[in-house]
Design a protein around this motif. Structure first.
Motif, PDB file in Angstrom:
ATOM      1  N   THR A   1      -7.957  -0.783  -3.539  1.00 21.63           N
ATOM      2  CA  THR A   1      -6.610  -0.429  -3.079  1.00 21.63           C
ATOM      3  C   THR A   1      -6.492   1.069  -2.858  1.00 21.63           C
ATOM      4  O   THR A   1      -5.945   1.518  -1.828  1.00 21.63           O
ATOM      5  N   GLU A   2      -6.986   1.844  -3.790  1.00 18.83           N
ATOM      6  CA  GLU A   2      -6.908   3.296  -3.647  1.00 18.83           C
ATOM      7  C   GLU A   2      -7.774   3.789  -2.491  1.00 18.83           C
ATOM      8  O   GLU A   2      -7.473   4.807  -1.872  1.00 18.83           O
TER       9      GLU A   2
ATOM     10  N   SER B   1       0.413   0.812  -6.898  1.00 15.08           N
ATOM     11  CA  SER B   1       0.335  -0.635  -6.725  1.00 15.08           C
ATOM     12  C   SER B   1      -1.119  -1.056  -6.551  1.00 15.08           C
ATOM     13  O   SER B   1      -1.975  -0.273  -6.147  1.00 15.08           O
TER      14      SER B   1
ATOM     15  N   PRO C   1       3.108   3.791  -4.457  1.00 19.37           N
ATOM     16  CA  PRO C   1       2.096   4.453  -5.290  1.00 19.37           C
ATOM     17  C   PRO C   1       1.830   3.658  -6.572  1.00 19.37           C
ATOM     18  O   PRO C   1       2.751   3.141  -7.211  1.00 19.37           O
TER      19      PRO C   1
ATOM     20  N   LEU D   1       0.828  -1.210   0.000  1.00 25.31           N
ATOM     21  CA  LEU D   1       0.000   0.000   0.000  1.00 25.31           C
ATOM     22  C   LEU D   1       0.860   1.256   0.000  1.00 25.31           C
ATOM     23  O   LEU D   1       0.435   2.310  -0.477  1.00 25.31           O
ATOM     24  N   GLY D   2       2.055   1.135   0.532  1.00 24.77           N
ATOM     25  CA  GLY D   2       2.945   2.285   0.555  1.00 24.77           C
ATOM     26  C   GLY D   2       3.592   2.584  -0.781  1.00 24.77           C
ATOM     27  O   GLY D   2       4.270   3.605  -0.922  1.00 24.77           O
TER      28      GLY D   2
ATOM     29  N   ARG E   1      -3.595   3.907   5.338  1.00 32.49           N
ATOM     30  CA  ARG E   1      -2.614   2.843   5.574  1.00 32.49           C
ATOM     31  C   ARG E   1      -2.046   2.904   6.986  1.00 32.49           C
ATOM     32  O   ARG E   1      -1.961   1.871   7.678  1.00 32.49           O
TER      33      ARG E   1
ATOM     34  N   ARG F   1      -5.487   3.062   0.597  1.00 36.21           N
ATOM     35  CA  ARG F   1      -4.145   3.646   0.656  1.00 36.21           C
ATOM     36  C   ARG F   1      -4.063   4.870   1.580  1.00 36.21           C
ATOM     37  O   ARG F   1      -3.105   4.996   2.349  1.00 36.21           O
TER      38      ARG F   1
END
Length: 775
Positions: A259-260, A89, A87, A84-85, A266, A263
């Motif tokens: 995911t976004e 991904s 960008p 997640l860290g 996180r 993020r």
């Protein structure tokens, strides 16, 4: 957590520290909590140790009252958090599903910690903020428990999957039709539509391929069956592939959107996940403390003092009342080891199998566990120093590969200890001085122990060498100790005796094991006189110690009986006091009931008298009414003198003389009514007559309780009415106004009162009420 200076991994292994941690980790709810327990290492920060032990003790005390407190297992989401860290991904479904389960567990743990805020503030301090619940809802609506994207995740996914199903259905139907049109000899036995290389095919005989045509994707092991995609199905197969690719694009878009969505939070997810693991770690340590009945020791405020200490790997493990899993074990004899401020070295002696090695390993293990934030199996009021270095020379360190004999290996370890150990260190030495000539070994051991004692390092050493047993009498800071041995049965009792060296019992054990008597006689004569004298002295001390212990047990039993007798006496006293209170309460209740009944009688009598007087006033003039009252009083006097009347039984007892008003009237030749007779006792009529003669126009109620003031006021009103007084002054004072309100309430309910009001200011004002009666 890093280990303090000098605690090498070899020392931890020697003391079986990992095995002790495993015992604690068994109580974790999940693998990550158990791993956190296993990763614990001793620290040398006294404040951190105190805080960790206080937190464990707090939760352990709460677990004894509420066993519903449970940690929640969480999956390992560290790789997902790392991704997640990055960008851009995209997490796969499994990773997103793990994050969803972690969020659900975090919300439960956060709620539990919130409820513990009042009773366990140290535990509640673990609570971390949990991301919005909408994230969990979105993940649960988009993914199934295995992390597969659901049809309802988006409209695109639903549309693409519907198209895939329809295309697959058309393809399979076409292939089935082609297969069914073939002659049985041209298709494989039990032939059906299948998949090879991601393409839908039909199995046909090799000889029929020329007839069917198409692309061969696979063949059987014998080569007799070919898996063919007929020309008519190729277009349908390509269409299916296109729809499947569209489905994958829609699924990927859902995964990208999720995911976004995660993020930006996180860090919050990571904190909530860490909260779950930390709480699981804490719960495991607290449950272990409850299981072994451990108490948090005082840290770093005095010399070593272990009460009711037990080896963590030998401690009895009954079924955990707070868990479904438990461990069986044998009971272990606890030990007490208390050092004075000027004592630094404990030299433990005694026979083999007596538990000397277990003792020193237990002390080291207890200290390491406490410095790792784990409440060890020790009793209350224990004190453990903070050791910044722990050293151990235990076991046979012989190494053929390194060309080290047993003695050489021990000397190498002693060299390292002497170079590094200092004040604030804990040194554990097993069988010091062994493995070489006893005289030289004893000399080396004495020198090492004296050196460590001068450095004020806490040292526990075991030995069989008789020469070392006198070292405590020659060196300040060294004290002897032994583990008790039953001389009659030659079996260990494992009870630690501080201040007394132990006997080795070597010859006695040999005699019991059957060594020839003449051999043992020779051996006994070979023992130096000094050793023989010391052994005899120790035997005498042991006998005396056993006698004192027996006497102590008798005294303790006597004290227990005295305490039990005192408890019984106290209980009997409480019972008597309770009965006394009950009797007093009943007496008060009966007294109040009697008062209420008497008051009811008086009110009824007064009502009848007032009715009679009212009828008299209505029938005759005032003079006649006064004459009627005089006749009533005269009748009372006459009745009193003649002692006549009717004897009736009342609630107050038997044999009281009562006279009805009707009989009194008949005695005065007045008409009587046969109905509604009202009985008054002679004593009450006489008191009424007496009150008429002593009536006054003023009464003071100041300083009286409410019930006393009420009775006094009613009596004064009765006397004033009987005396035909025009008014009555009631002095109640100003005060809080409660007594004044009581007076006014009574006057308002009395039909004989025409009106009442406060006196003029110069006559008492609001502290006095003037009462005027009806004519």
């Amino acid at each position: 957590m890093s280990a303090p200076r000098g605690v090498a991994s070899a020392v931890l292994e020697t003391l079986e520290f990992p095995a002790a941690l495993e015992r604690v980790a068994e109580h974790a709810a999940g693998p990550l909590g158990a791993a956190r327990v296993r990763s614990r290492r001793p620290v040398a920060d006294a404040d951190a140790i105190r805080a960790a032990l206080a937190q464990v003790a707090e939760l352990a005390a709460l677990l004894l009252r509420d066993d519903d407190i449970r940690a929640e297992p969480v999956p390992d989401i560290a790789p997902a958090l790392d991704l997640l860290g990055v960008p851009g991904s995209v997490l796969d479904g499994a990773a997103l599903g793990g994050l969803g389960r972690a969020l659900v567990a975090a919300r439960i743990v956060a709620a539990d910690l919130g409820r513990l805020a009042d009773h366990a503030p140290r535990t509640a301090a673990l609570r971390a903020a949990v991301p919005a619940k909408e994230l969990e809802t979105r993940l649960s609506q988009s993914l199934d428990p295995e992390g597969q994207v659901l049809d309802g995740a988006s409209r695109g996914v639903a549309r693409a999957r519907r198209a895939v199903r329809e295309a697959r259905h058309r393809l399979v139907e076409r292939l089935a039709a082609i297969l069914g049109a073939l002659d049985p000899s041209e298709r494989a036995p039990d032939a059906a539509v299948t998949v090879r290389g991601g393409r839908y095919v039909i199995p046909v005989r090799g000889t029929a391929w020329a007839k069917v045509g198409g692309i061969v994707h696979d063949e059987s092991a014998t080569g007799s069956t070919l898996f063919v995609e007929p020309p008519e199905a190729i277009g349908l197969g390509n269409a299916l592939r296109e729809h499947e690719a569209e489905e994958q694009r829609e699924v990927l878009q859902v995964l990208r959107d999720l995911t976004e969505l995660l993020r930006p939070v996180r860090e919050s997810i990571a904190a909530a996940w860490e909260m779950c693991i930390a709480f699981d770690d804490l719960c495991a340590r607290a449950r272990y403390a409850v299981l072994v009945n451990g108490f948090a020791p005082t840290i770093g405020t005095g010399p070593l003092a272990v009460h009711d200490g037990r080896h963590p790997l030998l401690v009895a493990s009954p079924p955990d009342p707070l868990s479904t899993s438990g461990r069986g074990g044998t009971d272990v004899v606890p030990f007490d080891l208390i050092l004075a401020p000027d004592e630094f070295t404990v030299l433990v002696s005694g026979p083999n199998t007596g538990g000397k090695t277990v003792l020193i390993k237990a002390v080291g293990l207890l200290c390491l566990m406490a410095q790792s934030g784990i409440v060890p199996p020790i009793g209350p009021q224990s004190t453990l120093p903070v050791f910044d270095g722990v050293f151990a020379d235990i076991g046979d360190r012989q190494s053929i590969a390194a060309s080290l004999s047993t003695f050489s290996a021990h000397v190498a370890v002693l060299k390292d200890i002497l170079e590094r150990a200092e004040s604030g260190s804990l040194v554990l030495l097993d069988e010091i001085g062994s493995g070489t000539d006893p005289a030289e070994g004893a000399a080396l051991a004495a020198a090492v122990l004296k050196t460590l004692t001068r450095r004020r390092a806490v040292t526990l050493a075991t030995t069989h060498l008789g020469a070392l047993k006198q070292l405590a009498t020659e060196t300040v800071g060294i004290v002897n100790a032994s583990l008790q041995f039953d001389a009659e049965t030659l079996t260990p009792t494992f009870r630690l005796l501080k201040g007394v060296p132990g006997r080795s019992y070597g010859l006695a054990i040999a005699r019991r094991l059957g060594i020839a008597g003449e051999v043992l006689d020779i051996a006994e004569r070979a023992v130096p006189d000094r050793e023989r004298t010391l052994d005899a002295l120790l035997a005498t001390v042991e006998v005396r110690a056993r006698e004192l212990e027996a006497r102590e047990r008798e005294l303790a039993a006597g004290e227990q009986r005295v305490r039990e007798d005192a408890a019984r006496v106290d209980a009997r006293g409480e019972e008597v006091a309770g009965r006394e209170r009950e009797v007093t309460a009943r007496a008060r209740g009966l007294e109040q009931a009697a008062r209420d009944q008497t008051r009811a009688y008086l009110l009824e009598a007064r009502k009848k008298v007032e009715e009679a007087l009212g009828r008299a006033r209505a029938a005759v003039d005032e003079a006649t009414a006064k004459e009627a009252r005089r006749l009533v009083e005269q009748a009372i006097d006459e009745t009193d003198v003649r002692e006549t009347g009717e004897t009736r039984e009342t609630g107050k007892g038997k044999g009281e003389t009562w006279l009805s008003l009707e009989e009194l009237k008949s005695r005065r030749q007045e008409p009587a009514s046969a109905k509604g007779e009202t009985w008054l006792s002679l004593e009450e009529l006489k008191s009424r007559r007496h009150s008429t003669t002593t009536a006054t126009t003023e009464i003071s109620l100041r300083g009286l309780r409410a019930d006393e003031a009420e009775a006094r006021l009613i009596k004064a009103l009765d006397e004033a009415v009987l005396a035909d007084l025009p008014y009555l002054r009631v002095i109640h004072g100003k005060g809080t106004g409660a007594l004044r309100q009581l007076v006014h309430d009574l006057l308002s309910a009395d039909t004989r009162v025409a009106r009442f009001g406060f006196a003029p200011p110069n006559q008492g004002g609001h502290g006095v009420t003037i009462v005027e009666f009806t004519a």
